[in-house]
Design a protein around this motif. Structure first.
Motif, PDB file in Angstrom:
ATOM      1  N   TYR A  80       0.829  -1.199   0.000  1.00  0.00           N
ATOM      2  CA  TYR A  80       0.000   0.000   0.000  1.00  0.00           C
ATOM      3  C   TYR A  80       0.869   1.256   0.000  1.00  0.00           C
ATOM      4  CZ  TYR A  80      -2.918   3.803   1.629  1.00  0.00           C
ATOM      5  OH  TYR A  80      -3.546   5.022   1.733  1.00  0.00           O
ATOM      6  N   GLU A  81       1.872   1.282   0.865  1.00  0.00           N
ATOM      7  CA  GLU A  81       2.711   2.474   0.977  1.00  0.00           C
ATOM      8  C   GLU A  81       3.568   2.679  -0.274  1.00  0.00           C
ATOM      9  OE1 GLU A  81       4.661   1.881   4.749  1.00  0.00           O
ATOM     10  OE2 GLU A  81       3.105   3.063   5.784  1.00  0.00           O
ATOM     11  N   ASP A  82       4.018   1.595  -0.886  1.00  0.00           N
ATOM     12  CA  ASP A  82       4.766   1.713  -2.138  1.00  0.00           C
ATOM     13  C   ASP A  82       3.896   2.345  -3.220  1.00  0.00           C
ATOM     14  OD1 ASP A  82       7.013   0.618  -1.039  1.00  0.00           O
ATOM     15  OD2 ASP A  82       6.794  -1.354  -1.978  1.00  0.00           O
ATOM     16  N   ASP A 106      -5.357 -12.294  16.366  1.00  0.00           N
ATOM     17  CA  ASP A 106      -6.028 -11.153  16.996  1.00  0.00           C
ATOM     18  C   ASP A 106      -5.237  -9.858  16.817  1.00  0.00           C
ATOM     19  OD1 ASP A 106      -8.253 -12.596  17.878  1.00  0.00           O
ATOM     20  OD2 ASP A 106      -7.225 -13.231  19.709  1.00  0.00           O
ATOM     21  N   THR A 107      -3.926  -9.946  16.957  1.00  0.00           N
ATOM     22  CA  THR A 107      -3.110  -8.733  16.803  1.00  0.00           C
ATOM     23  C   THR A 107      -3.127  -8.241  15.354  1.00  0.00           C
ATOM     24  OG1 THR A 107      -1.106 -10.090  16.550  1.00  0.00           O
ATOM     25  CG2 THR A 107      -1.596  -9.257  18.751  1.00  0.00           C
ATOM     26  N   ALA A 108      -3.203  -9.179  14.411  1.00  0.00           N
ATOM     27  CA  ALA A 108      -3.252  -8.790  13.003  1.00  0.00           C
ATOM     28  C   ALA A 108      -4.573  -8.086  12.684  1.00  0.00           C
ATOM     29  CB  ALA A 108      -3.082 -10.014  12.105  1.00  0.00           C
ATOM     30  N   VAL A 109      -5.672  -8.602  13.217  1.00  0.00           N
ATOM     31  CA  VAL A 109      -6.968  -7.950  13.011  1.00  0.00           C
ATOM     32  C   VAL A 109      -6.950  -6.541  13.600  1.00  0.00           C
ATOM     33  CG1 VAL A 109      -9.423  -8.008  13.611  1.00  0.00           C
ATOM     34  CG2 VAL A 109      -8.276 -10.108  12.876  1.00  0.00           C
ATOM     35  N   GLN A 110      -6.431  -6.423  14.823  1.00  0.00           N
ATOM     36  CA  GLN A 110      -6.371  -5.115  15.470  1.00  0.00           C
ATOM     37  C   GLN A 110      -5.465  -4.156  14.694  1.00  0.00           C
ATOM     38  OE1 GLN A 110      -8.260  -4.065  18.144  1.00  0.00           O
ATOM     39  NE2 GLN A 110      -7.455  -2.081  17.476  1.00  0.00           N
ATOM     40  N   ARG A 111      -4.406  -4.692  14.131  1.00  0.00           N
ATOM     41  CA  ARG A 111      -3.475  -3.868  13.348  1.00  0.00           C
ATOM     42  C   ARG A 111      -4.188  -3.248  12.145  1.00  0.00           C
ATOM     43  NH1 ARG A 111       0.459  -0.327  12.856  1.00  0.00           N
ATOM     44  NH2 ARG A 111       2.074  -0.825  11.330  1.00  0.00           N
ATOM     45  N   THR A 112      -5.032  -4.018  11.478  1.00  0.00           N
ATOM     46  CA  THR A 112      -5.764  -3.470  10.332  1.00  0.00           C
ATOM     47  C   THR A 112      -6.720  -2.363  10.786  1.00  0.00           C
ATOM     48  OG1 THR A 112      -7.560  -5.107  10.421  1.00  0.00           O
ATOM     49  CG2 THR A 112      -5.639  -5.633   9.050  1.00  0.00           C
ATOM     50  N   LYS A 113      -7.328  -2.528  11.936  1.00  0.00           N
ATOM     51  CA  LYS A 113      -8.236  -1.497  12.455  1.00  0.00           C
ATOM     52  C   LYS A 113      -7.471  -0.227  12.792  1.00  0.00           C
ATOM     53  CE  LYS A 113     -11.559  -4.803  14.373  1.00  0.00           C
ATOM     54  NZ  LYS A 113     -12.170  -5.368  15.606  1.00  0.00           N
ATOM     55  N   ASP A 114      -6.310  -0.387  13.413  1.00  0.00           N
ATOM     56  CA  ASP A 114      -5.497   0.776  13.764  1.00  0.00           C
ATOM     57  C   ASP A 114      -5.029   1.513  12.509  1.00  0.00           C
ATOM     58  OD1 ASP A 114      -5.810   0.060  16.405  1.00  0.00           O
ATOM     59  OD2 ASP A 114      -3.842  -0.895  16.577  1.00  0.00           O
ATOM     60  N   LEU A 115      -4.620   0.763  11.496  1.00  0.00           N
ATOM     61  CA  LEU A 115      -4.155   1.375  10.260  1.00  0.00           C
ATOM     62  C   LEU A 115      -5.294   2.092   9.539  1.00  0.00           C
ATOM     63  CD1 LEU A 115      -1.813  -1.486   9.032  1.00  0.00           C
ATOM     64  CD2 LEU A 115      -1.092   0.834   9.638  1.00  0.00           C
ATOM     65  N   SER A 116      -6.456   1.467   9.539  1.00  0.00           N
ATOM     66  CA  SER A 116      -7.618   2.088   8.901  1.00  0.00           C
ATOM     67  C   SER A 116      -7.976   3.406   9.596  1.00  0.00           C
ATOM     68  CB  SER A 116      -8.808   1.132   8.921  1.00  0.00           C
ATOM     69  OG  SER A 116      -9.906   1.680   8.243  1.00  0.00           O
ATOM     70  N   ALA A 117      -7.890   3.398  10.918  1.00  0.00           N
ATOM     71  CA  ALA A 117      -8.166   4.626  11.678  1.00  0.00           C
ATOM     72  C   ALA A 117      -7.142   5.710  11.365  1.00  0.00           C
ATOM     73  CB  ALA A 117      -8.168   4.324  13.176  1.00  0.00           C
ATOM     74  N   ALA A 118      -5.945   5.277  10.956  1.00  0.00           N
ATOM     75  CA  ALA A 118      -4.886   6.216  10.582  1.00  0.00           C
ATOM     76  C   ALA A 118      -4.918   6.556   9.094  1.00  0.00           C
ATOM     77  CB  ALA A 118      -3.529   5.634  10.950  1.00  0.00           C
ATOM     78  N   LYS A 119      -6.048   6.285   8.450  1.00  0.00           N
ATOM     79  CA  LYS A 119      -6.270   6.613   7.042  1.00  0.00           C
ATOM     80  C   LYS A 119      -5.444   5.757   6.087  1.00  0.00           C
ATOM     81  CE  LYS A 119      -8.996   9.863   8.490  1.00  0.00           C
ATOM     82  NZ  LYS A 119     -10.459   9.642   8.504  1.00  0.00           N
ATOM     83  N   LYS A 120      -5.063   4.582   6.547  1.00  0.00           N
ATOM     84  CA  LYS A 120      -4.433   3.607   5.662  1.00  0.00           C
ATOM     85  C   LYS A 120      -5.423   2.445   5.570  1.00  0.00           C
ATOM     86  CE  LYS A 120       0.257   5.069   6.713  1.00  0.00           C
ATOM     87  NZ  LYS A 120       1.617   4.696   7.143  1.00  0.00           N
ATOM     88  N   PRO A 121      -6.178   2.347   4.460  1.00  0.00           N
ATOM     89  CA  PRO A 121      -7.384   1.519   4.394  1.00  0.00           C
ATOM     90  C   PRO A 121      -7.152   0.023   4.249  1.00  0.00           C
ATOM     91  CG  PRO A 121      -6.989   2.533   2.278  1.00  0.00           C
ATOM     92  CD  PRO A 121      -5.940   3.076   3.199  1.00  0.00           C
ATOM     93  N   LEU A 122      -6.583  -0.580   5.281  1.00  0.00           N
ATOM     94  CA  LEU A 122      -6.434  -2.029   5.313  1.00  0.00           C
ATOM     95  C   LEU A 122      -7.633  -2.642   6.031  1.00  0.00           C
ATOM     96  CD1 LEU A 122      -3.497  -1.154   4.589  1.00  0.00           C
ATOM     97  CD2 LEU A 122      -2.724  -3.176   5.845  1.00  0.00           C
ATOM     98  N   VAL A 123      -8.175  -3.707   5.463  1.00  0.00           N
ATOM     99  CA  VAL A 123      -9.357  -4.370   6.014  1.00  0.00           C
ATOM    100  C   VAL A 123      -9.070  -5.861   6.136  1.00  0.00           C
ATOM    101  CG1 VAL A 123     -11.792  -4.915   5.640  1.00  0.00           C
ATOM    102  CG2 VAL A 123     -10.906  -2.670   4.982  1.00  0.00           C
ATOM    103  N   ALA A 124      -9.345  -6.432   7.301  1.00  0.00           N
ATOM    104  CA  ALA A 124      -9.152  -7.865   7.505  1.00  0.00           C
ATOM    105  C   ALA A 124     -10.385  -8.633   7.022  1.00  0.00           C
ATOM    106  CB  ALA A 124      -8.904  -8.158   8.981  1.00  0.00           C
ATOM    107  N   ILE A 125     -10.151  -9.620   6.165  1.00  0.00           N
ATOM    108  CA  ILE A 125     -11.195 -10.537   5.710  1.00  0.00           C
ATOM    109  C   ILE A 125     -10.813 -11.910   6.263  1.00  0.00           C
ATOM    110  CG2 ILE A 125     -12.312 -11.612   3.723  1.00  0.00           C
ATOM    111  CD1 ILE A 125     -13.028  -8.687   4.015  1.00  0.00           C
ATOM    112  N   THR A 126     -11.458 -12.296   7.347  1.00  0.00           N
ATOM    113  CA  THR A 126     -11.003 -13.469   8.082  1.00  0.00           C
ATOM    114  C   THR A 126     -12.009 -14.618   8.006  1.00  0.00           C
ATOM    115  OG1 THR A 126     -12.023 -12.797  10.177  1.00  0.00           O
ATOM    116  CG2 THR A 126      -9.816 -11.945   9.696  1.00  0.00           C
ATOM    117  N   SER A 127     -11.487 -15.805   8.253  1.00  0.00           N
ATOM    118  CA  SER A 127     -12.322 -17.005   8.362  1.00  0.00           C
ATOM    119  C   SER A 127     -11.861 -17.821   9.556  1.00  0.00           C
ATOM    120  CB  SER A 127     -12.217 -17.861   7.095  1.00  0.00           C
ATOM    121  OG  SER A 127     -12.715 -17.184   5.955  1.00  0.00           O
ATOM    122  N   THR A 128     -12.831 -18.380  10.274  1.00  0.00           N
ATOM    123  CA  THR A 128     -12.534 -19.253  11.409  1.00  0.00           C
ATOM    124  C   THR A 128     -13.312 -20.561  11.239  1.00  0.00           C
ATOM    125  OG1 THR A 128     -12.281 -17.345  12.891  1.00  0.00           O
ATOM    126  CG2 THR A 128     -12.645 -19.481  13.922  1.00  0.00           C
TER     127      THR A 128
END
Length: 224
Positions: A80-82, A106-128
C-alpha cells in the motif's frame, strides 16, 4: 503535412489518452488483495474476478510474503505504501487470512483497524477456522463449531466436512476450478454467510465464521 503539425497531433492524442486514463481512474477505485494462502484463495479470487470481468488493473491479487496473519498485514502495508508513494494509492487493501491455529490472528486484526483509523485503508477478511468454511456455505447454512480431534487439526476437520459434499470428495488445498464448480451456488453462499455473520454478532461466537461473503458481494457489485 509538416513535422510540426504531426508533432502537435501526436501530443494532442497523448494528452487525450492521459485525460481518458485520469477520468477512468476517477470513476474506478483500485483494490488490492493479499492472501495468507499461496494457492487456494488466490486461485478462487482470480477465477471470480475473471468471471465478473473485473480487470487486474482494478483488483490486484498480490503474491504472498509469509503465511501468518501478521506477515500478511505487514506485507499488505508495504505494498500500500509503495503504491501511495507513486501518487496513486489503493482505495482499499483486503488482508485475507484464517484464524486456524495462528497466534498472531487477533493482533493482526487489530493492526488493520489501527491502520484504517490512521487513514491507511487495510481491512481484515477473516475465516474461522479457515477459508473452507466459505466453501461449505455453498451447500447450506451451518453454525456448527469445529474442533481438532485426534491427529486432525481444526482446519483438517473443516476440509473433512467439505469432502463429504457432492463433487468435493477429492478436494485438496491449492486446487483450481473451485469457483467454477460452485458458481451456481454463489448467491446461496452469500446469504448463508450473511446469516452466519448475524448469528456470530448475536451469540458472540467466532467458530465458525467468515467474512469472505462480504468481499465477494463487493466484487459482484462491480461486475462489468
Amino acid at each position: 503535412m509538416g513535422s510540426d503539425d504531426l508533432f502537435r497531433k501526436r501530443k494532442a492524442r497523448e494528452g487525450a489518452a492521459l485525460q481518458r486514463e485520469r477520468h477512468e481512474r476517477a470513476q474506478n477505485k483500485r483494490y488490492l488483495i493479499v492472501c495468507e494462502g499461496t494457492k487456494t484463495e488466490p486461485h478462487y479470487f482470480r477465477e471470480l474476478l475473471d468471471d465478473l470481468r473485473i480487470h487486474p488493473q482494478v483488483v490486484r491479487i498480490a503474491p504472498n510474503d509469509g503465511g501468518s496473519p501478521d506477515r500478511v498485514v505487514a506485507h499488505a502495508l508495504v505494498l500500500y505504501e509503495d503504491d501511495a508513494a507513486s501518487g496513486d494509492a489503493y482505495d482499499t487493501v483486503y488482508c485475507v487470512f484464517d484464524r486456524d491455529r495462528h497466534t498472531t490472528f487477533d493482533t493482526a486484526v487489530q493492526r488493520t483497524k489501527d491502520l484504517s483509523a490512521a487513514k491507511k485503508p487495510l481491512v481484515a477478511i477473516t475465516s474461522t477456522p479457515c477459508f473452507e468454511v466459505w466453501l461449505l456455505l455453498h451447500f447450506g447454512y451451518t453454525s456448527q463449531p469445529f474442533h481438532p480431534a485426534g491427529k486432525k487439526s481444526v482446519g483438517d476437520q473443516v476440509v473433512a466436512a467439505l469432502k463429504t459434499k457432492p463433487g468435493f470428495g477429492k478436494y485438496g488445498k491449492g486446487q483450481k476450478g473451485i469457483y467454477a464448480q460452485l458458481k451456481g451456488k454463489l448467491d446461496d453462499a452469500i446469504d448463508n454467510a450473511d446469516q452466519l455473520c448475524r448469528h456470530c454478532a448475536v451469540t458472540g461466537s467466532v467458530n465458525p465464521a467468515t467474512d469472505v461473503g462480504k468481499l465477494v458481494l463487493i466484487f459482484k457489485k462491480m461486475e462489468q
